[in-house]
Motif scaffolding. Structure first.
Motif, mmCIF file in Angstrom:
data_model
loop_
_atom_site.group_PDB
_atom_site.id
_atom_site.type_symbol
_atom_site.label_atom_id
_atom_site.label_comp_id
_atom_site.label_asym_id
_atom_site.label_seq_id
_atom_site.Cartn_x
_atom_site.Cartn_y
_atom_site.Cartn_z
ATOM 1 N N ALA A 162 8.654 -16.499 61.688
ATOM 2 C CA ALA A 162 9.558 -16.213 60.577
ATOM 3 C C ALA A 162 9.343 -14.804 60.045
ATOM 4 C CB ALA A 162 9.349 -17.241 59.452
ATOM 5 N N LEU A 163 8.101 -14.441 59.789
ATOM 6 C CA LEU A 163 7.822 -13.110 59.267
ATOM 7 C C LEU A 163 8.116 -12.029 60.298
ATOM 8 C CD1 LEU A 163 4.537 -13.827 57.298
ATOM 9 C CD2 LEU A 163 6.782 -13.290 56.359
ATOM 10 N N GLY A 164 7.986 -12.365 61.581
ATOM 11 C CA GLY A 164 8.308 -11.411 62.619
ATOM 12 C C GLY A 164 9.767 -10.969 62.573
ATOM 13 N N LEU A 165 10.668 -11.848 62.082
ATOM 14 C CA LEU A 165 12.072 -11.475 61.967
ATOM 15 C C LEU A 165 12.250 -10.233 61.107
ATOM 16 C CD1 LEU A 165 13.815 -14.940 61.409
ATOM 17 C CD2 LEU A 165 13.968 -13.496 63.444
ATOM 18 N N LEU A 166 11.480 -10.172 60.026
ATOM 19 C CA LEU A 166 11.616 -9.046 59.103
ATOM 20 C C LEU A 166 11.108 -7.750 59.715
ATOM 21 C CD1 LEU A 166 10.518 -10.716 55.740
ATOM 22 C CD2 LEU A 166 12.835 -10.359 56.637
ATOM 23 N N GLN A 167 10.243 -7.840 60.715
ATOM 24 C CA GLN A 167 9.735 -6.645 61.374
ATOM 25 C C GLN A 167 10.688 -6.151 62.457
ATOM 26 O OE1 GLN A 167 7.157 -5.584 59.701
ATOM 27 N NE2 GLN A 167 7.280 -7.539 58.619
ATOM 28 N N ALA A 184 6.438 -19.410 53.920
ATOM 29 C CA ALA A 184 5.566 -20.126 52.983
ATOM 30 C C ALA A 184 5.594 -21.624 53.252
ATOM 31 C CB ALA A 184 5.991 -19.837 51.545
ATOM 32 N N SER A 185 6.776 -22.141 53.590
ATOM 33 C CA SER A 185 6.893 -23.576 53.889
ATOM 34 C C SER A 185 6.075 -23.952 55.110
ATOM 35 C CB SER A 185 8.367 -23.938 54.125
ATOM 36 O OG SER A 185 9.149 -23.701 52.985
ATOM 37 N N PHE A 186 6.172 -23.149 56.174
ATOM 38 C CA PHE A 186 5.376 -23.416 57.368
ATOM 39 C C PHE A 186 3.881 -23.340 57.049
ATOM 40 C CE2 PHE A 186 9.143 -21.929 59.993
ATOM 41 C CZ PHE A 186 9.391 -23.178 60.543
ATOM 42 N N THR A 187 3.493 -22.334 56.282
ATOM 43 C CA THR A 187 2.072 -22.175 55.964
ATOM 44 C C THR A 187 1.583 -23.312 55.085
ATOM 45 O OG1 THR A 187 2.420 -19.778 56.058
ATOM 46 C CG2 THR A 187 0.338 -20.535 55.162
ATOM 47 N N ARG A 209 -2.677 -17.750 51.511
ATOM 48 C CA ARG A 209 -1.566 -17.072 52.162
ATOM 49 C C ARG A 209 -0.227 -17.658 51.736
ATOM 50 N NH1 ARG A 209 -5.484 -17.696 57.004
ATOM 51 N NH2 ARG A 209 -6.573 -15.696 56.921
ATOM 52 N N ALA A 210 -0.167 -18.983 51.672
ATOM 53 C CA ALA A 210 1.093 -19.634 51.319
ATOM 54 C C ALA A 210 1.525 -19.272 49.901
ATOM 55 C CB ALA A 210 0.950 -21.159 51.451
ATOM 56 N N SER A 211 0.585 -19.234 48.973
ATOM 57 C CA SER A 211 0.941 -18.925 47.586
ATOM 58 C C SER A 211 1.430 -17.483 47.469
ATOM 59 C CB SER A 211 -0.246 -19.170 46.656
ATOM 60 O OG SER A 211 -1.385 -18.420 47.045
ATOM 61 N N SER A 212 0.849 -16.565 48.252
ATOM 62 C CA SER A 212 1.310 -15.181 48.254
ATOM 63 C C SER A 212 2.738 -15.090 48.778
ATOM 64 C CB SER A 212 0.371 -14.316 49.107
ATOM 65 O OG SER A 212 0.872 -13.000 49.235
ATOM 66 N N LEU A 213 3.011 -15.760 49.884
ATOM 67 C CA LEU A 213 4.356 -15.741 50.460
ATOM 68 C C LEU A 213 5.362 -16.399 49.530
ATOM 69 C CD1 LEU A 213 3.429 -16.686 54.132
ATOM 70 C CD2 LEU A 213 4.385 -14.502 53.373
ATOM 71 N N ALA A 214 4.978 -17.501 48.900
ATOM 72 C CA ALA A 214 5.882 -18.196 47.991
ATOM 73 C C ALA A 214 6.234 -17.322 46.799
ATOM 74 C CB ALA A 214 5.252 -19.504 47.527
ATOM 75 N N GLY A 215 5.247 -16.588 46.300
ATOM 76 C CA GLY A 215 5.515 -15.687 45.192
ATOM 77 C C GLY A 215 6.503 -14.599 45.582
ATOM 78 N N MET A 216 6.422 -14.112 46.808
ATOM 79 C CA MET A 216 7.347 -13.086 47.289
ATOM 80 C C MET A 216 8.751 -13.650 47.485
ATOM 81 S SD MET A 216 4.694 -11.426 50.022
ATOM 82 C CE MET A 216 5.774 -10.196 50.731
ATOM 83 N N LEU A 220 11.208 -21.682 43.794
ATOM 84 C CA LEU A 220 10.389 -22.548 42.953
ATOM 85 C C LEU A 220 10.013 -23.841 43.647
ATOM 86 C CD1 LEU A 220 12.101 -22.146 39.455
ATOM 87 C CD2 LEU A 220 10.049 -21.007 40.324
ATOM 88 N N THR A 221 10.856 -24.336 44.564
ATOM 89 C CA THR A 221 10.538 -25.603 45.222
ATOM 90 C C THR A 221 9.310 -25.469 46.116
ATOM 91 O OG1 THR A 221 12.033 -25.200 47.094
ATOM 92 C CG2 THR A 221 12.954 -26.310 45.169
ATOM 93 N N ILE A 222 9.218 -24.345 46.848
ATOM 94 C CA ILE A 222 8.051 -24.189 47.714
ATOM 95 C C ILE A 222 6.824 -23.833 46.889
ATOM 96 C CG2 ILE A 222 8.424 -21.752 48.282
ATOM 97 C CD1 ILE A 222 7.018 -24.586 50.508
ATOM 98 N N GLN A 223 6.999 -23.131 45.766
ATOM 99 C CA GLN A 223 5.867 -22.884 44.880
ATOM 100 C C GLN A 223 5.327 -24.205 44.338
ATOM 101 O OE1 GLN A 223 6.523 -19.782 41.895
ATOM 102 N NE2 GLN A 223 7.932 -18.736 43.282
ATOM 103 N N PHE A 224 6.222 -25.119 43.999
ATOM 104 C CA PHE A 224 5.792 -26.444 43.547
ATOM 105 C C PHE A 224 4.981 -27.140 44.634
ATOM 106 C CE2 PHE A 224 6.172 -31.009 43.392
ATOM 107 C CZ PHE A 224 5.975 -31.318 42.054
#
Length: 425
Positions: A162-167, A184-187, A209-216, A220-224
């Motif tokens: 997923a993150l590779g797409l952005l690169q 974040a969901s995968f992590t 790692r997941a909390s960092s990605l979720a914040g970015m 809110l659902t994945i942060q929950f």
């Protein structure tokens, strides 16, 4: 060459042999590149014995996916002088370094970076839909099997994809946020698989790692989900104060005010944490709030797949079972377990096994020896190797021997255990 003690320790922690690690690495390389790797047991032997001090890029990324940490934490040291590499490998290393610094998650991309800005493709809704379809498959595997290292590994690899797409491409802010939310969901699924498999150190790393990605992502659902998982992690670690704080972070999110089903799950997990503290009054109050919120939730509200896949009335009773069982309120725990099993969806095999294991513990706590043994023997044998089920049945066996060491039912259980649970008890 010095033996790589850090790698050996991590392999022991996950219970991996050299052959098993080579297979996990080949799976990770396949996820990253689309082609299965050629790592052998001999390759792993060289990594362990220090013959390979700094693996090449694909092997490093595979190791990082399998163990959920940077290669440097696995005892490997980067070469002091720039090695001779192919353009693809050098680019992959730069890409991994950039992403690790930006998100705290070491990833690799499935293909080399395009040659220039004119060749960067536009990332769209279709890419997000394809990622969501893969996420749904992870969720299905998790609820059927749960706790498997392969699920954790695959989820991390898909987060990297997923993150590779952005690169590789460009995206609107909305799509970029959606990519971060999906990663974040995968992590978070990797985090839950690690919690479920009792790999708590790895779970903590995935949480960071997941909390960092979720914040970015701003989702809110994945942060929950991530903060709620953190509450479960600390509950299993016997740290109820930290667990309550983490779960409170989930319960304070605006999504719990917009959708009562999220509030219900937050309250129910809070009750399970109060169970660790033995606070019956707090359990009852919090479960009451959970039940009230659950009844207010609308069935047709759009929700993420991870929520709809498991949280229903059966799960509400399952969490109530866990809360009362921890507090040694065995009769109430048994009542909730029966209600949970009666309402449980058939595809949730892991949940059925865990709830049944809790039921036999609740029955044993009331000195109902015969019913407890018969209940334990109904657990599907395909789920007996699940780490949580294994741990509960080990505890059940020990408690049974303390309560009724000479009972015929104890002998019956021991014979069953010798036949079916040789690898667990």
């Amino acid at each position: 060459m010095a033996v790589n003690d850090a790698l050996k320790a991590r392999m022991v922690e996950l219970g991996l042999t050299q052959v098993e690690l080579s297979e996990r690495m080949n799976d990770a390389i396949h996820t990253l590149t689309g082609t299965r790797g050629t790592v052998s047991a001999r390759t792993v032997h060289n990594l362990m014995c220090g013959h390979t001090g700094w693996p090449h890029a694909k092997q490093r990324m595979a190791l990082e996916i399998v163990f959920g940490c940077p290669a440097t934490e696995l005892g490997f040291t980067p070469r002091t002088r720039a090695p001779v590499t192919t353009p693809q490998e050098n680019d992959a290393v730069l890409r991994r370094t950039f992403t690790h610094a930006a998100t705290g998650l070491a990833i690799g991309a499935a293909a080399p970076r395009p040659a220039g800005p004119d060749t960067r493709r536009r990332i769209g809704a279709g890419d997000i839909q394809r990622l969501h379809a893969k996420f749904a498959q992870i969720i299905t595997r998790d609820h059927r099997q749960g706790g498997r290292l392969t699920i954790e590994t695959q989820a991390l690899g898909l987060a990297g994809e997923a993150l590779g797409l952005l690169q590789h491409g460009s995206a609107s802010q909305r799509i970029q946020n959606a990519v971060y939310a999906t990663a974040a969901s995968f992590t978070s699924s990797a985090m839950w698989a690690a919690i479920d498999g009792r790999r708590f150190d790895a779970a903590q790393r995935h949480f960071d790692r997941a909390s960092s990605l979720a914040g970015m992502s701003g989702d809110l659902t994945i942060q929950f989900r991530i903060w709620s998982h953190a509450g479960s992690l600390y509950r299993h670690l016997g740290r109820p104060v930290d667990a309550l704080a983490a779960n409170d972070a989930a319960r304070r999110l605006a999504i719990t005010r917009r959708d009562p089903l999220f509030a219900a799950l937050g309250h129910a997990r809070h009750a399970a944490i109060h169970g660790v503290q033995g606070d019956i009054g707090a359990i009852q109050r919090t479960l009451g709030r959970a039940q009230e919120a659950f009844e207010r939730a609308k069935d047709d509200e759009p929700r993420p797949v991870w929520m709809t896949a498991f949280f229903d009335r059966a799960e509400l009773h399952s969490l109530a079972t866990a809360a009362h069982l921890s507090a040694r309120d065995y009769a109430t725990a048994e009542a909730h377990a029966h209600r949970s099993l009666a309402a449980l969806r058939p595809e949730l095999e892991r949940t059925r096994a865990i709830t049944t294991a809790r039921l036999c513990q609740a029955q044993l706590g009331q000195d109902d020896i015969g019913p407890a043994v018969r209940t334990a023997m109904t657990i599907d044998q395909d789920t007996l190797m699940h780490p949580r089920v294994m741990g509960m049945l080990t505890g059940f066996t020990n408690a049974l021997h303390r309560r009724a060491p000479t009972s015929s039912q104890t002998r019956l259980w021991d014979a069953y255990a010798r036949e079916h649970l040789r690898r667990t008890l």
